[in-house]
Design a protein around this motif. Sequence first.
Motif, short mmCIF file in Angstrom:
data_model
loop_
_atom_site.label_atom_id
_atom_site.label_comp_id
_atom_site.label_asym_id
_atom_site.label_seq_id
_atom_site.Cartn_x
_atom_site.Cartn_y
_atom_site.Cartn_z
N LEU A 127 -75.92 57.23 -3.22
CA LEU A 127 -74.86 57.66 -2.31
C LEU A 127 -75.07 59.09 -1.87
CD1 LEU A 127 -71.65 56.23 -4.05
CD2 LEU A 127 -73.00 55.20 -2.21
N THR A 128 -74.68 59.37 -0.63
CA THR A 128 -74.68 60.74 -0.16
C THR A 128 -73.54 61.49 -0.85
OG1 THR A 128 -73.15 60.33 1.65
CG2 THR A 128 -75.52 60.00 2.11
N GLU A 129 -73.51 62.80 -0.71
CA GLU A 129 -72.42 63.58 -1.31
C GLU A 129 -71.07 63.13 -0.75
OE1 GLU A 129 -70.32 66.14 -3.68
OE2 GLU A 129 -72.42 65.53 -3.83
N LEU A 130 -70.98 62.92 0.55
CA LEU A 130 -69.72 62.47 1.16
C LEU A 130 -69.33 61.10 0.64
CD1 LEU A 130 -67.38 62.95 3.09
CD2 LEU A 130 -68.84 62.11 4.95
N GLU A 131 -70.30 60.20 0.48
CA GLU A 131 -70.00 58.87 -0.07
C GLU A 131 -69.52 58.96 -1.51
OE1 GLU A 131 -73.00 56.04 2.54
OE2 GLU A 131 -73.81 57.16 0.82
N ARG A 132 -70.11 59.84 -2.30
CA ARG A 132 -69.67 60.01 -3.69
C ARG A 132 -68.21 60.46 -3.75
NH1 ARG A 132 -74.97 61.46 -4.39
NH2 ARG A 132 -74.71 63.66 -4.03
N LEU A 133 -67.78 61.23 -2.76
CA LEU A 133 -66.41 61.72 -2.71
C LEU A 133 -65.43 60.71 -2.12
CD1 LEU A 133 -67.08 65.35 -1.41
CD2 LEU A 133 -66.43 64.68 -3.74
N SER A 134 -65.95 59.66 -1.48
CA SER A 134 -65.06 58.80 -0.71
C SER A 134 -65.20 57.29 -0.96
CB SER A 134 -65.22 59.07 0.78
OG SER A 134 -66.54 58.77 1.19
N VAL A 135 -66.15 56.87 -1.78
CA VAL A 135 -66.30 55.44 -2.07
C VAL A 135 -65.91 55.21 -3.52
CG1 VAL A 135 -67.90 53.49 -2.19
CG2 VAL A 135 -68.10 55.15 -0.33
N ALA A 136 -64.90 54.35 -3.72
CA ALA A 136 -64.33 54.14 -5.05
C ALA A 136 -64.87 52.90 -5.75
CB ALA A 136 -62.81 54.06 -4.94
N GLY A 137 -65.68 52.10 -5.07
CA GLY A 137 -66.21 50.91 -5.71
C GLY A 137 -66.43 49.79 -4.72
N ALA A 138 -66.74 48.62 -5.27
CA ALA A 138 -67.03 47.45 -4.46
C ALA A 138 -66.33 46.24 -5.06
CB ALA A 138 -68.54 47.21 -4.40
N ARG A 139 -66.10 45.24 -4.21
CA ARG A 139 -65.44 44.01 -4.67
C ARG A 139 -65.87 42.84 -3.78
NH1 ARG A 139 -59.09 42.49 -3.89
NH2 ARG A 139 -59.43 40.28 -4.21
N TRP A 140 -66.06 41.70 -4.40
CA TRP A 140 -66.31 40.45 -3.68
C TRP A 140 -64.96 39.83 -3.33
CZ3 TRP A 140 -71.07 39.21 -2.07
CH2 TRP A 140 -72.16 39.83 -2.71
N TRP A 141 -64.78 39.48 -2.07
CA TRP A 141 -63.52 38.91 -1.56
C TRP A 141 -63.74 37.49 -1.06
CZ3 TRP A 141 -58.83 41.71 -0.30
CH2 TRP A 141 -58.88 43.07 -0.61
N THR A 142 -62.82 36.59 -1.38
CA THR A 142 -62.83 35.28 -0.74
C THR A 142 -62.15 35.41 0.62
OG1 THR A 142 -60.68 34.58 -1.59
CG2 THR A 142 -62.62 34.11 -2.98
N CYS A 143 -62.41 34.45 1.47
CA CYS A 143 -61.76 34.46 2.78
C CYS A 143 -60.24 34.38 2.61
CB CYS A 143 -62.27 33.28 3.61
SG CYS A 143 -61.82 33.38 5.34
#
Length: 158
Positions: A103-119
């Motif tokens: 991650l870039t520095e800005l992404e490290r400050l602004s991305v909290a995680g990931a999740r798989w979503w169903t429709c």
Amino acid sequence: MRKVARVVLLDPEDRVLLLHGHEPDDETDDWWFTPGGGLEGDETREQAALRELAEETGITDVRLGPVLWRRRCSFPFAGRRWDQDEWYFLARTTQTETAATALTELERLSVAGARWWTCRELERTHETVYPTRLAGLLRALLDEGPPPAPVTLDTEIV
């Protein structure tokens, strides 16, 4: 206009992977979005899509498919306005574990995680998701398959 490649990544259960983002100085101003980002140097959109996916999720076992949608958008983020021309690529994977690896520095400050979503989860959520019509677009994709040519989505200005 920033050129952006995004990935609509589906797992074997047809769940889509979204990242959870927020303003760097306000975690309550949050939203969900597809992995992807701006082109670097002379790379193609396909190359950018795969690079960004690997950097943001650690997922490299991917079959990149066609461009599904194109969208122009403009939004404020991190104290500036971003004007983007986004292409959304379909991709499939069996790799469902995620780990942000570069991650870039800005992404490290602004991305909290990931999740798989169903429709169904996307259709029912009250959370902010971009593009805003993602639930309907995903439903059409799963029911009808990829469009014969990329669909131009409405411009979104926030």
